[in-house]
Design an enzyme around this catalytic site. Structure first.
Site, PDB file in Angstrom:
ATOM      1  CB  THR A 207      64.113 -25.382  39.326  1.00  0.00           C
ATOM      2  OG1 THR A 207      63.503 -24.425  38.465  1.00  0.00           O
ATOM      3  CG2 THR A 207      65.501 -25.720  38.800  1.00  0.00           C
TER       4      THR A 207
ATOM      5  CB  SER B  45      61.215 -22.147  42.464  1.00  0.00           C
ATOM      6  OG  SER B  45      60.376 -22.849  41.564  1.00  0.00           O
TER       7      SER B  45
ATOM      8  CG  ASN C 226      53.553 -21.831  39.665  1.00  0.00           C
ATOM      9  OD1 ASN C 226      54.596 -22.053  39.041  1.00  0.00           O
ATOM     10  ND2 ASN C 226      53.548 -21.335  40.900  1.00  0.00           N
TER      11      ASN C 226
HETATM   12  C1  LIG Z   1      52.127 -18.393  38.526  1.00  0.00           C
HETATM   13  C2  LIG Z   1      53.167 -18.145  39.587  1.00  0.00           C
HETATM   14  C3  LIG Z   1      54.505 -17.999  39.217  1.00  0.00           C
HETATM   15  C4  LIG Z   1      55.476 -17.765  40.190  1.00  0.00           C
HETATM   16  N1  LIG Z   1      56.781 -17.596  39.817  1.00  0.00           N
HETATM   17  C5  LIG Z   1      57.714 -17.282  40.752  1.00  0.00           C
HETATM   18  C6  LIG Z   1      59.058 -17.013  40.384  1.00  0.00           C
HETATM   19  O1  LIG Z   1      59.425 -17.012  39.212  1.00  0.00           O
HETATM   20  N2  LIG Z   1      59.942 -16.723  41.378  1.00  0.00           N
HETATM   21  C7  LIG Z   1      59.589 -16.678  42.698  1.00  0.00           C
HETATM   22  O2  LIG Z   1      60.434 -16.386  43.559  1.00  0.00           O
HETATM   23  N3  LIG Z   1      58.311 -16.916  43.072  1.00  0.00           N
HETATM   24  C8  LIG Z   1      57.381 -17.213  42.141  1.00  0.00           C
HETATM   25  N4  LIG Z   1      56.085 -17.443  42.527  1.00  0.00           N
HETATM   26  C9  LIG Z   1      55.740 -17.416  43.972  1.00  0.00           C
HETATM   27  C10 LIG Z   1      55.209 -16.052  44.392  1.00  0.00           C
HETATM   28  O3  LIG Z   1      56.190 -15.058  44.231  1.00  0.00           O
HETATM   29  C11 LIG Z   1      54.750 -16.092  45.865  1.00  0.00           C
HETATM   30  O4  LIG Z   1      55.861 -16.382  46.671  1.00  0.00           O
HETATM   31  C12 LIG Z   1      53.663 -17.136  46.107  1.00  0.00           C
HETATM   32  O5  LIG Z   1      52.769 -17.190  45.041  1.00  0.00           O
HETATM   33  C13 LIG Z   1      52.877 -16.870  47.396  1.00  0.00           C
HETATM   34  O6  LIG Z   1      52.190 -15.637  47.326  1.00  0.00           O
HETATM   35  P1  LIG Z   1      50.600 -15.561  46.980  1.00  0.00           P
HETATM   36  O7  LIG Z   1      49.905 -16.528  47.875  1.00  0.00           O
HETATM   37  O8  LIG Z   1      50.238 -14.131  47.235  1.00  0.00           O
HETATM   38  O9  LIG Z   1      50.473 -15.918  45.550  1.00  0.00           O
HETATM   39  C14 LIG Z   1      55.096 -17.687  41.561  1.00  0.00           C
HETATM   40  C15 LIG Z   1      53.755 -17.832  41.914  1.00  0.00           C
HETATM   41  C16 LIG Z   1      52.794 -18.052  40.948  1.00  0.00           C
HETATM   42  C17 LIG Z   1      51.350 -18.197  41.373  1.00  0.00           C
END
Ligand SMILES: Cc1cc2nc3c(=O)[nH]c(=O)nc-3n(C[C@H](O)[C@H](O)[C@H](O)COP(=O)(O)O)c2cc1C
Length: 362
Positions: A177, A174, A111
């Site tokens: 940004t 993130s 993403n």
């Molecule tokens: C579509 C998407 C949007 C995300 N937006 C944010 C966000 O706004 N803030 C944040 O701290 N992490 C964001 N993340 C990261 C997730 O919180 C998480 O740290 C990351 O996806 C790893 O976990 P996972 O492997 O279970 O998805 C986002 C992840 C995805 C897939």
């Protein structure tokens, strides 16, 4: 049963673009269309962490509910806590679409949303409206892309949401940004932590409740830089460290979309984020709670995160591939493991494989 329903629904959702599918899912949750978890959680899964009583260690990670539309549905599906955001002071639209890609062969997503969100005011109104319903709802705060003073954006987040946030997550990790992750560099981190912690102290002195502060870090921090960053976080007494956000690494990916720009989440992130978690667990000697995030898509993987040193867990991508039954599956697996080992709580198994995990390459 729930798993088979999701198996049937998934092709229809995957026929939509990832962002459309997500919006549809969130709307369903807003309308109350979601599987409710009715069984009480096993006592062995409960724990007191940074002053809050968690019924179970599973939360949905930030980004799933950026605008605080569905925290109660997330809790209703059986999560021990919800985290909304990332929210920024002003609304912003994020990067041009398409900006989420499914890497099905890899059980992953890429993403590059870029903090699309409706801003503080909109999320605050929703959280104020549900305040009396209780449950642990964290607020993940960030900075606007065009902000001239990013530190101030975090301070504003703290001041505005203090009355409704169970805890805060300061998101400096993130990748979408530009320059945000530079806030992890020691001097910038120190300056940011000083301001954020000073703002919390002012709030407390003014009679407000003290809210725990979690800092969420990137899995792409170079191995040698982890320890100094963690030292700073400890020096400023942060309440927990969330490990980790998405990665820019493309190692081992098979899907054709893996060349898309953005952060990778899901199974390919598991190894690195868990090895990093274990290193931090060892460095902090288990004194700071760690939130293990990255690639949790089954009970055994959730267990591994705890054995590597996590106190709490969050998942996102696993939910897309496995569906909401994953929450119950993880809880059952953890409960079974504890009962089989005659352990009465998660602390008994936390970090027991940290030595092995900490030796794994990043
Ligand atoms: C579509 C998407 C949007 C995300 N937006 C944010 C966000 O706004 N803030 C944040 O701290 N992490 C964001 N993340 C990261 C997730 O919180 C998480 O740290 C990351 O996806 C790893 O976990 P996972 O492997 O279970 O998805 C986002 C992840 C995805 C897939």
């Amino acid at each position: 049963m729930l798993k088979s329903i999701y198996r049937l629904t998934r092709p229809a959702l995957f026929a939509l673009s990832p962002e459309e599918a997500h919006e549809l899912t969130v709307r369903a949750l807003e309308c109350g269309v979601y599987p409710r978890s009715t069984a009480a959680d096993d006592r062995a899964l409960s724990q007191s962490v940074f002053g809050l009583e968690f019924k179970n260690p599973i939360g949905i990670a930030a980004g799933y509910d950026k605008d605080a539309r569905v925290p109660d549905a997330v809790l209703g599906m059986g999560c021990g806590f919800a985290e909304i955001g990332t929210v920024t002071p002003h609304p912003q639209s994020g990067n041009p679409k398409p900006r989420i890609f499914r890497l099905v062969e890899d059980n992953a997503l890429i993403n590059r949303l870029g903090f699309n969100n409706g801003g503080h005011e909109a999320a605050l109104a929703r959280l104020e409206a549900r305040k009396d319903r209780g449950g642990i709802v964290g607020v993940n705060i960030g900075a606007n892309k065009d902000s001239v003073d990013r530190g101030e954006d975090y301070v504003l987040g703290l001041l505005r949401f203090n009355s409704v946030a169970s805890y805060f997550t300061v998101n400096i990790s993130s990748p979408n940004t530009p320059g945000l992750r530079d806030l992890q560099a020691p001097a910038a981190l120190e300056a940011l932590l000083a301001r954020v912690m000073a703002a919390r102290t002012r709030l407390i002195n003014d009679g407000a409740q003290k809210r725990p502060i979690v800092v969420k870090i990137s899995p792409d921090i170079a191995a040698d830089d982890i320890a100094p960053i963690v030292e700073k976080l400890m020096a400023y007494d942060v309440d927990a460290i969330a490990v980790s956000n998405t990665t820019l690494s493309r190692d081992g990916l098979k899907s054709s979309d893996s060349r898309e720009a953005g952060g990778v989440s899901g199974r390919p992130l598991f190894q690195r984020s868990t090895a990093m978690l274990a290193r931090i667990f060892k460095q902090t000697e288990g004194r700071i709670p760690l939130i293990g995030i990255g690639g949790i898509d089954s009970g055994p993987r959730a267990l591994e995160k705890i054995e590597a040193g996590a106190t709490l867990l969050q998942l996102y991508t696993g939910l897309i591939y496995e569906g909401p039954s994953l929450i119950g599956e993880i809880k059952s697996h953890l409960t079974k493991t504890l009962h089989e080992g005659r352990q009465t709580n998660l602390a008994a198994i936390r970090g027991r494989h940290a030595d092995v995990w900490a030796k794994q390459p990043l």
